[in-house]
Design a protein around this motif. Structure first.
Motif: not given
Length: 254
Positions: A107-109, A156-157
Motif C-alpha cells: 500500500e504505497d510505501r 514512490r519515495y
C-alpha cells in the motif's frame, strides 16, 4: 505409462511447444512424433480426452486445442483473489517450519498484513492482520518493491526516504542496491529491523490475470551472528512461491 500419464504428457506439449490462445493447435502427428507412441494408442487417447472435455478438435483444421473443462477449471482458479489462493500454502508452510507466516499487500510505501498464521517456535511473532508496516523496513515489503523498476521505486519515495530501524537500508540508494540483489535471488531477508531479535524471509508472487501482487513471508527468532538460517525456511518459501508461480504463470519465477 498409464492413460493419465499419457494425457498429462499430451497437455504438457501445449506448454513445451508454446501453444497459446490464437495458435492453430496440436496435430495428431505432433503427438505421435513428440511422445513416440503408436498411432493407435494416440488415436484412442485423443478421442478420450476430447470426449472428457480436456481437448477440443477444430472441425476444419482437425487440430487439437485445450478443452472447455480445463479452461473452466483454470479460469476459476485464476479468478480467485491472490490472498485467498496463497493462504493455504502459507498456512501449511508455517506449520512445517514452525515460523509465523504472512501474506501481505503493498500500500504505497507500506505493507498491509492480510493474513497471519501463528508459528510454534518458543518466540511467538505476532503482527495481526490489518497492521501497516514500512515496506522498506521489512523483508516482505522489499520483496514486493523489487518487482518495480528503480525509476518506479524512486517515484514512490519522491516525498522523501526515511527509516526508523538502524538495520534497514539507510538511504534510497542503499534500498535500490538491496532491491537489485533481491531481483537476482528472488527472496528478501530482514534481520532485527521491525523488531529486535526477529528476522524475516520473504518472496513475492503476482497474478497477472487479476493484476494482483502479494508478499509471502516467514518470521522467526534471529540467528546469532555467524549462524545460518534455520533449516528449511529459505527452501520452503521459495518452493511454495514457485508452485504458485507455475499455477499462475508468473514469469518472474521462470
Amino acid at each position: 505409462m498409464t492413460t493419465l500419464e499419457n494425457a498429462a504428457a499430451v497437455l504438457k506439449l501445449f506448454s513445451q511447444k508454446g501453444i497459446r490462445q490464437g495458435h492453430p493447435g496440436l496435430s495428431f502427428s505432433d503427438v505421435v512424433e513428440q511422445l513416440a507412441m503408436p498411432k493407435s494408442t494416440v488415436s484412442r487417447l485423443l478421442v478420450t480426452m476430447e470426449t472428457e472435455g480436456l481437448l477440443e478438435r477444430d472441425p476444419d483444421s482437425r487440430l487439437y486445442k485445450i478443452g472447455r473443462l480445463l479452461l473452466a477449471v483454470s479460469s476459476h482458479y485464476l479468478c480467485t483473489p491472490l490472498v485467498d489462493a496463497a493462504s493455504p500454502y502459507m498456512a501449511q508452510l508455517s506449520k512445517q517450519t514452525q515460523c509465523t507466516g504472512y501474506v501481505s499487500m503493498l500500500e504505497d510505501r507500506d505493507i498491509m498484513v492480510m493474513r497471519m498464521f501463528p508459528g510454534r517456535t518458543y518466540l511467538q511473532v505476532i503482527t495481526p492482520a490489518g497492521s501497516l508496516l514500512p515496506a522498506a523496513e521489512t523483508s516482505i515489503g522489499r520483496a514486493m518493491l523489487a518487482r518495480y523498476s528503480d525509476q518506479q521505486v524512486i517515484a514512490r519515495y519522491r516525498e522523501g526516504y526515511r527509516v526508523n530501524s538502524p538495520n534497514s537500508p539507510q538511504t534510497l540508494d542503499a534500498l535500490l542496491k538491496c532491491l537489485s540483489e533481491i531481483r537476482e535471488t528472488g527472496w528478501s531477508f530482514a534481520h532485527n529491523e521491525t523488531l529486535q531479535g526477529i528476522s524475516g524471509l520473504a518472496t513475492s508472487i503476482a497474478n497477472k490475470h487479476r493484476n494482483e501482487m502479494v508478499g509471502l513471508g516467514l518470521s522467526f527468532p534471529s540467528p546469532r551472528d555467524g549462524d545460518a538460517l534455520p533449516a528449511g525456511i529459505r527452501e520452503g518459501i521459495v518452493s511454495v512461491t514457485r508452485q504458485l508461480a507455475e499455477k499462475l504463470g508468473d514469469e518472474y519465477w521462470q
